[in-house]
Scaffold this motif. Structure first.
Motif, mmCIF file in Angstrom:
data_model
loop_
_atom_site.group_PDB
_atom_site.id
_atom_site.type_symbol
_atom_site.label_atom_id
_atom_site.label_comp_id
_atom_site.label_asym_id
_atom_site.label_seq_id
_atom_site.Cartn_x
_atom_site.Cartn_y
_atom_site.Cartn_z
ATOM 1 N N ALA A 153 -6.131 -4.996 -5.272
ATOM 2 C CA ALA A 153 -6.793 -4.349 -6.275
ATOM 3 C C ALA A 153 -5.712 -3.317 -6.484
ATOM 4 C CB ALA A 153 -7.792 -3.279 -5.455
ATOM 5 N N VAL A 154 -4.817 -3.881 -7.858
ATOM 6 C CA VAL A 154 -3.643 -3.401 -8.142
ATOM 7 C C VAL A 154 -3.722 -3.192 -9.912
ATOM 8 C CG1 VAL A 154 -2.365 -4.160 -6.410
ATOM 9 C CG2 VAL A 154 -2.883 -5.742 -8.375
ATOM 10 N N PRO A 197 8.724 3.926 -2.638
ATOM 11 C CA PRO A 197 9.639 2.714 -2.887
ATOM 12 C C PRO A 197 8.612 1.775 -3.466
ATOM 13 C CG PRO A 197 9.422 3.039 -0.420
ATOM 14 C CD PRO A 197 8.845 4.254 -0.904
ATOM 15 N N GLN A 198 9.419 0.539 -4.061
ATOM 16 C CA GLN A 198 8.634 -0.323 -4.570
ATOM 17 C C GLN A 198 7.490 -0.872 -3.584
ATOM 18 O OE1 GLN A 198 9.170 -2.821 -7.272
ATOM 19 N NE2 GLN A 198 8.995 -4.693 -6.458
ATOM 20 N N HIS A 199 6.199 -1.219 -3.976
ATOM 21 C CA HIS A 199 5.357 -1.620 -3.058
ATOM 22 C C HIS A 199 4.919 -0.724 -1.760
ATOM 23 C CE1 HIS A 199 5.257 -5.196 -5.394
ATOM 24 N NE2 HIS A 199 5.745 -5.969 -4.562
ATOM 25 N N PHE A 231 0.816 -1.077 0.173
ATOM 26 C CA PHE A 231 0.042 -0.314 -0.003
ATOM 27 C C PHE A 231 0.923 0.960 -0.192
ATOM 28 C CE2 PHE A 231 -2.224 3.481 1.884
ATOM 29 C CZ PHE A 231 -3.396 3.526 1.597
ATOM 30 N N PRO A 232 0.539 2.354 -0.830
ATOM 31 C CA PRO A 232 -0.577 2.770 -1.554
ATOM 32 C C PRO A 232 0.023 2.400 -3.128
ATOM 33 C CG PRO A 232 0.658 4.543 -1.162
ATOM 34 C CD PRO A 232 1.261 3.545 -0.241
ATOM 35 N N VAL A 233 1.093 1.791 -3.371
ATOM 36 C CA VAL A 233 1.207 1.383 -4.756
ATOM 37 C C VAL A 233 1.895 -0.133 -4.820
ATOM 38 C CG1 VAL A 233 3.688 2.447 -4.459
ATOM 39 C CG2 VAL A 233 2.771 2.178 -6.569
ATOM 40 N N PHE A 234 1.522 -0.636 -5.972
ATOM 41 C CA PHE A 234 1.895 -1.880 -6.409
ATOM 42 C C PHE A 234 3.172 -1.734 -7.234
ATOM 43 C CE2 PHE A 234 1.249 -5.532 -9.664
ATOM 44 C CZ PHE A 234 1.899 -6.676 -8.784
ATOM 45 N N GLY A 235 4.288 -2.352 -7.044
ATOM 46 C CA GLY A 235 5.549 -2.179 -7.613
ATOM 47 C C GLY A 235 5.946 -0.679 -7.519
#
Ligand SMILES: O=P(O)(O)OC[C@H]1O[C@@H](O)[C@H](O)[C@@H](O)[C@@H]1O
Length: 316
Positions: free
Chosen positions: A295-296, A101-103, A85-89
């Motif tokens: 949810a990505v 950063p990643q994830h 959270f809050p970004v995938f990859g």
């Protein structure tokens, strides 16, 4: 970090009745453990609110954790259930999360333990425990606030029953502008032999193949793992239709989702595992498969004042 010693097993007493075993619970500086009267147990690190162990009553570990995983808060845990959270990859083209950063930051932040609720009254085999963890813009490190300047709160709940482990997240937008986020429960399931695994429930579903130039493909039949696999499925049958991991034809895990539309299937295989310093043993990829509910694919938008809830339940 040093944990305070475990409290002894608590016994509930009702006059005239023999004492009943209760959920045994310990809360140290760095982790929380709960043991059901049946012996099933779960341990969560406050760092990342990462579930690092889920064992059944026979002491069998259900999650894969690398022998070289860092459990001291210096790096996201390689194994268990890190929370993305809050970004995938990474997402360099998405302005709001491009600095992260990643994830994202959830798996690298120290969460607060909010409390437990347990139910034992119906007898040991119906017992359960729910452990709640919180992270919010008020408790986030200043360095992270600078990278993601939103006002939010997260409540992450881990529920253990003798048959299942559930994790659920509530994301609340406490600010005055919309938040766009991705969320994923990056579950490393322990298996005996990856070559004997089949994953069903993803048939006829579109997926993004991250090891083939992010092409969109369609799954035909069950998924088997024969090399590096990194796919983002949006299952055609919806979240309540189970994704099932079978080994030699026997169902070993069933994953049911609630309001989490995507499923990532990941196995690093030989070369990727060799390249990860915290992945040990190097052939450990044969004993794991990541089935990640989230949810990505695209972004979830949360308007000011709104909340989102998503969950998974894994049965063994
Ligand atoms: O090494 P990390 O940051 O924990 O990520 C592990 C994997 O996580 C998966 O969810 C991603 O789909 C993969 O692309 C990624 O390699």
């Amino acid at each position: 970090m040093v944990d305070r010693p475990n409290k002894p097993m608590a016994l509930a007493t009702t006059p005239g009745l023999p004492p009943q075993p209760q959920v045994n619970f310990s809360h140290g500086n760095s982790r929380v453990t709960a043991v059901l009267p049946t012996g099933d147990n779960v341990t969560i690190l406050l760092y990342g609110a990462t579930v690092i162990s889920w064992k059944n009553r026979f002491g069998t570990e259900k999650l894969w954790v690398s022998d070289a995983a860092k459990l001291d808060g210096s790096k996201a845990v390689r194994g268990g259930i890190p929370l993305v959270f809050p970004v995938f990859g990474t997402s360099p083209d998405h302005a709001a999360t491009s600095k992260l950063p990643q994830h994202g930051f959830a798996r690298n932040s120290r969460w607060e333990f909010l409390g437990k609720s347990s139910s034992e009254s119906a007898g040991p085999s119906d017992s359960s425990v729910k452990l709640d963890f919180g992270l919010s813009s008020a408790t986030l490190d200043d360095s992270v606030k600078g990278q993601w300047p939103f006002t939010f709160s997260l409540i992450y709940s881990v529920t253990l029953t003798p048959e299942s482990l559930s994790t659920s997240i509530v994301v609340t937008n406490d600010g005055d502008k919309p938040i766009e986020f991705q969320v994923l429960m990056h579950t490393y399931l322990r298996v005996d032999d990856i070559s004997k695994i089949q994953v069903t429930g993803l048939e006829d579903s579109p997926y993004v193949d991250k090891v083939d130039a992010a092409k969109t493909k369609s799954q035909s039949g069950a998924v088997t793992i024969t090399g590096e696999t990194d796919r983002v499925y949006t299952p055609a049958k919806g979240p309540s239709h189970a994704v099932v991991v079978s080994e030699e034809g026997e169902e070993v895990f069933t994953v049911v989702r609630d309001n989490l539309k995507d499923v990532v299937v990941w196995n690093p295989w030989t070369e990727k595992a060799a390249g990860m310093g915290d992945f040990e043993p190097k052939d450990g990829f044969k004993q794991m498969i990541c089935i990640e509910a989230g949810a990505v694919n695209g972004w979830t938008t949360l308007d000011a004042g709104d909340a989102f809830e998503g969950a998974q339940t894994i049965s063994d």
